[in-house]
Design a protein around this motif. Sequence first.
Motif, mmCIF file in Angstrom:
data_model
loop_
_atom_site.group_PDB
_atom_site.id
_atom_site.type_symbol
_atom_site.label_atom_id
_atom_site.label_comp_id
_atom_site.label_asym_id
_atom_site.label_seq_id
_atom_site.Cartn_x
_atom_site.Cartn_y
_atom_site.Cartn_z
ATOM 1 N N GLU A 165 32.163 44.740 15.210
ATOM 2 C CA GLU A 165 31.555 43.610 14.487
ATOM 3 C C GLU A 165 30.051 43.571 14.717
ATOM 4 N N TYR A 166 29.646 43.785 15.965
ATOM 5 C CA TYR A 166 28.220 43.768 16.281
ATOM 6 C C TYR A 166 27.476 44.825 15.440
ATOM 7 N N PHE A 167 27.991 46.063 15.449
ATOM 8 C CA PHE A 167 27.291 47.137 14.739
ATOM 9 C C PHE A 167 27.338 46.931 13.222
ATOM 10 N N LYS A 168 28.431 46.376 12.720
ATOM 11 C CA LYS A 168 28.518 46.054 11.292
ATOM 12 C C LYS A 168 27.344 45.169 10.888
ATOM 13 N N GLY A 169 27.020 44.220 11.761
ATOM 14 C CA GLY A 169 25.923 43.285 11.509
ATOM 15 C C GLY A 169 24.555 43.937 11.432
ATOM 16 N N ILE A 170 24.421 45.145 11.982
ATOM 17 C CA ILE A 170 23.123 45.839 11.884
ATOM 18 C C ILE A 170 23.255 47.081 10.994
ATOM 19 N N GLY A 171 24.270 47.065 10.120
ATOM 20 C CA GLY A 171 24.390 48.112 9.103
ATOM 21 C C GLY A 171 24.858 49.454 9.620
ATOM 22 N N VAL A 172 25.684 49.416 10.671
ATOM 23 C CA VAL A 172 26.145 50.673 11.290
ATOM 24 C C VAL A 172 27.673 50.650 11.422
ATOM 25 N N ASP A 173 28.322 51.718 10.992
ATOM 26 C CA ASP A 173 29.766 51.872 11.224
ATOM 27 C C ASP A 173 29.971 52.503 12.595
ATOM 28 N N LEU A 174 30.777 51.847 13.425
ATOM 29 C CA LEU A 174 31.137 52.413 14.728
ATOM 30 C C LEU A 174 32.353 53.311 14.500
ATOM 31 N N VAL A 175 32.099 54.621 14.409
ATOM 32 C CA VAL A 175 33.141 55.591 14.058
ATOM 33 C C VAL A 175 34.093 55.797 15.233
ATOM 34 N N ASP A 176 33.514 56.107 16.388
ATOM 35 C CA ASP A 176 34.296 56.293 17.623
ATOM 36 C C ASP A 176 33.356 56.181 18.813
ATOM 37 N N PHE A 177 33.920 56.097 19.993
ATOM 38 C CA PHE A 177 33.078 56.067 21.199
ATOM 39 C C PHE A 177 33.908 56.402 22.423
ATOM 40 N N LYS A 178 33.176 56.735 23.490
ATOM 41 C CA LYS A 178 33.799 57.060 24.776
ATOM 42 C C LYS A 178 33.263 56.094 25.820
ATOM 43 N N ILE A 179 34.142 55.515 26.602
ATOM 44 C CA ILE A 179 33.688 54.690 27.719
ATOM 45 C C ILE A 179 34.365 55.147 29.003
ATOM 46 N N GLU A 194 27.857 54.346 30.316
ATOM 47 C CA GLU A 194 26.913 53.875 29.308
ATOM 48 C C GLU A 194 27.555 53.730 27.943
ATOM 49 N N ILE A 195 26.897 52.950 27.093
ATOM 50 C CA ILE A 195 27.281 52.842 25.674
ATOM 51 C C ILE A 195 26.002 53.109 24.900
ATOM 52 N N SER A 196 25.924 54.254 24.221
ATOM 53 C CA SER A 196 24.657 54.690 23.645
ATOM 54 C C SER A 196 24.918 55.703 22.538
ATOM 55 N N PRO A 197 23.872 56.151 21.853
ATOM 56 C CA PRO A 197 24.087 57.189 20.826
ATOM 57 C C PRO A 197 24.591 58.515 21.411
ATOM 58 N N ASP A 198 24.526 58.671 22.737
ATOM 59 C CA ASP A 198 25.127 59.854 23.375
ATOM 60 C C ASP A 198 26.653 59.753 23.394
ATOM 61 N N THR A 199 27.164 58.546 23.435
ATOM 62 C CA THR A 199 28.596 58.351 23.692
ATOM 63 C C THR A 199 29.338 57.674 22.538
ATOM 64 N N CYS A 200 28.606 57.345 21.478
ATOM 65 C CA CYS A 200 29.232 56.720 20.300
ATOM 66 C C CYS A 200 28.871 57.534 19.062
ATOM 67 N N ARG A 201 29.718 57.485 18.042
ATOM 68 C CA ARG A 201 29.295 57.969 16.723
ATOM 69 C C ARG A 201 28.910 56.753 15.892
ATOM 70 N N PHE A 202 27.657 56.775 15.434
ATOM 71 C CA PHE A 202 27.125 55.698 14.609
ATOM 72 C C PHE A 202 26.784 56.276 13.241
ATOM 73 N N TRP A 203 27.363 55.731 12.190
ATOM 74 C CA TRP A 203 27.006 56.154 10.827
ATOM 75 C C TRP A 203 26.411 54.965 10.094
ATOM 76 N N ASP A 204 25.298 55.213 9.385
ATOM 77 C CA ASP A 204 24.740 54.153 8.555
ATOM 78 C C ASP A 204 25.821 53.687 7.568
ATOM 79 N N SER A 205 26.014 52.374 7.486
ATOM 80 C CA SER A 205 27.110 51.831 6.670
ATOM 81 C C SER A 205 26.992 52.219 5.204
#
Length: 237
Positions: A165-179, A194-205
């Motif tokens: 939901e957070y990333f949707k609000g800034i125009g980003v699809d949270l595809v997947d991530f590792k924690i 960490e939670i960062s572009p190293d550990t998540c896939r972010f696609w412009d919505s």
Amino acid sequence: MEKREQLYEGKAKKVFATENEDFCIVSYKDDATAFDGAKKGSISGKGVVNNRMSNYLMEKLEAEAGIPTHFVEEINDRETVVRKVSIIPLEVIVRNIAAGSFSKRFGVEEGTPLLCPTLEFCLKNDDLHDPMVNEYHIIACGWATKEDIETITDYTFRINNYLKEYFKGIGVDLVDFKIEFGKTKDGKIILADEISPDTCRFWDSKTHEKLDKDRFRRDLGNVEGAYQEMMRRVFGE
Ligand code: UDP
């Protein structure tokens, strides 16, 4: 808090002791690796982006989703005080859209929305290429207990709901991530790493442009630009 001797150096971060044995200081590097360390490089400014973004998201997860995390205090752009934990040796991977190893392994085209989020556990072991393990393997080998897995699963889906939901609000699809999770001295499980572009896939919505480490892994160019764009979306800078 005072930075003392280096305890550990990983691929993207260094960890230092402090005068208090319950706390460490992590220092984020610009070094980048992929494919279990086989590909090496550097992404200028990455350490700053990852440090600041991870801290910001962990603070929000604590305050707004009730997730305990290792975050304590940001010292500067690259360094943060965190609670000391022993890391549970599992990569916890959540997926909302098929990509990467999921697409390859299961023959599901990259970009296919999943009907519900999925959860995978992989053993943290570069030499073995982080093999996927199930709950029986984890319990049988003592990497975590049944109760630990239940807590981790509960936290992980709550983290996904919040971050999606957070990333949707800034125009980003949270595809997947590792924690990753750790255990404190008193046995509490908390969100670590960490939670960062190293550990998540972010696609412009809208454009589906990749704004994460896949630009480095796949030689897509403009790697620094993608990290800076994520920084801009999160902090408006
Ligand atoms: N991931 C990670 N560290 C790893 C493996 C995966 O942070 O060692 C993240 C990766 O950035 C992606 C998600 O976990 O957001 C799923 O990765 P996948 O299993 O598809 O592996 P990949 O295709 O990256 O090898």
